[in-house]
Design a protein around this motif. Structure first.
Motif, PDB file in Angstrom:
ATOM      1  N   ARG A 106     145.344  68.567  30.468  1.00 60.22           N
ATOM      2  CA  ARG A 106     145.829  67.425  31.359  1.00 60.22           C
ATOM      3  C   ARG A 106     145.436  66.223  30.976  1.00 60.22           C
ATOM      4  N   PRO A 107     146.299  65.386  31.086  1.00 62.00           N
ATOM      5  CA  PRO A 107     145.947  63.875  30.662  1.00 62.00           C
ATOM      6  C   PRO A 107     144.783  63.369  31.523  1.00 62.00           C
ATOM      7  N   ASP A 108     144.523  63.700  32.759  1.00 58.20           N
ATOM      8  CA  ASP A 108     143.471  63.127  33.638  1.00 58.20           C
ATOM      9  C   ASP A 108     142.106  63.792  32.960  1.00 58.20           C
ATOM     10  N   PHE A 109     141.969  64.966  32.535  1.00 60.86           N
ATOM     11  CA  PHE A 109     141.001  65.641  31.815  1.00 60.86           C
ATOM     12  C   PHE A 109     140.750  64.837  30.747  1.00 60.86           C
ATOM     13  N   VAL A 111     141.471  61.752  29.767  1.00 61.71           N
ATOM     14  CA  VAL A 111     140.872  60.339  30.049  1.00 61.71           C
ATOM     15  C   VAL A 111     139.257  60.632  30.396  1.00 61.71           C
ATOM     16  N   ALA A 112     139.018  61.363  31.211  1.00 58.83           N
ATOM     17  CA  ALA A 112     137.487  61.568  31.646  1.00 58.83           C
ATOM     18  C   ALA A 112     136.761  62.007  30.326  1.00 58.83           C
ATOM     19  N   THR A 113     137.072  63.059  29.515  1.00 56.56           N
ATOM     20  CA  THR A 113     136.627  63.646  28.670  1.00 56.56           C
ATOM     21  C   THR A 113     136.263  62.430  27.401  1.00 56.56           C
ATOM     22  N   ILE A 154     138.857  57.221  24.976  1.00 55.56           N
ATOM     23  CA  ILE A 154     140.094  57.526  25.771  1.00 55.56           C
ATOM     24  C   ILE A 154     141.253  57.758  25.101  1.00 55.56           C
ATOM     25  N   LEU A 158     143.390  61.255  24.744  1.00 52.96           N
ATOM     26  CA  LEU A 158     144.675  61.214  24.985  1.00 52.96           C
ATOM     27  C   LEU A 158     145.750  61.404  23.913  1.00 52.96           C
ATOM     28  N   TRP A 161     145.130  64.983  23.346  1.00 51.39           N
ATOM     29  CA  TRP A 161     146.177  65.847  24.229  1.00 51.39           C
ATOM     30  C   TRP A 161     147.640  65.876  24.064  1.00 51.39           C
ATOM     31  N   GLU A 169     149.263  74.631  29.309  1.00 52.79           N
ATOM     32  CA  GLU A 169     148.921  74.325  30.622  1.00 52.79           C
ATOM     33  C   GLU A 169     148.499  75.420  31.520  1.00 52.79           C
TER      34      GLU A 169
END
Length: 170
Positions: A106-109, A111-113, A154, A158, A161, A169
């Motif tokens: 997932r893109p939010d994962f 970004v955080a990673t 980031i 990204l 990903w 997914e």
């Protein structure tokens, strides 16, 4: 160990090495552009300062002190090569971490990673390695370099990903 990590029955996932290398290379380019623009706009020594400070890591010698940082094809070539090789190494390591911890789905994962790993990279580079082996890099410590490494992480995460052909997914 798997039981402690909650991975009992989990399968080792394959890292997309090409995606990881490309992500690190592209993120390295973004970081170099950010460094160049920031130095050109806000640092009195000009845009080639960072190149003169990075080149001695693998090119040998030490950066010029007090004589300015003029453009030099050799210095810039060594700095770019160093930056991109280390960017690819970071991309590969980050790809392995993201894949095995399933943070590549997932893109939010991502970004955080990427933000966390970029900041960890800053600490390793400027708090550990600079203090031990490259004392001239200590001068680059600060929020600007920390933020640039966060952006680097980031972007790399990204891109991994996005390019990763092995992620599923969940």
């Amino acid at each position: 160990m798997d039981a402690l990590l909650g991975m009992r029955g989990a399968h080792w996932r394959s890292t997309d090495w090409t995606a990881a290398a490309v992500a690190g290379l592209a993120a390295g380019a973004v970081l170099m552009v950010l460094d160049l623009i920031w130095s050109a706009l806000f640092h009195p020594d000009g845009p080639w300062r960072i190149s003169h400070m990075i080149a001695p890591i693998f090119g040998g010698g030490s950066p010029p002190i007090g004589i300015g940082y003029s453009f030099s094809v050799g210095v810039v070539a060594i700095a770019l090569t160093t930056h991109y090789v280390l960017g690819v190494a970071f991309g590969v390591l980050m790809g392995m971490v993201m894949t095995q911890l399933r943070l590549d789905t997932r893109p939010d994962f991502a970004v955080a990673t990427g933000a966390v790993l970029g900041m960890v990279l800053y600490v390793v580079n400027f708090e550990v390695l600079a203090a031990l082996f490259f004392p001239w890099l200590v001068e680059l410590r600060g929020w600007e370099t920390l933020a640039a490494h966060g952006v680097f992480g980031i972007v790399a995460a990204l891109l991994y990903w996005k390019f990763n052909r092995n992620a599923v997914e969940s």
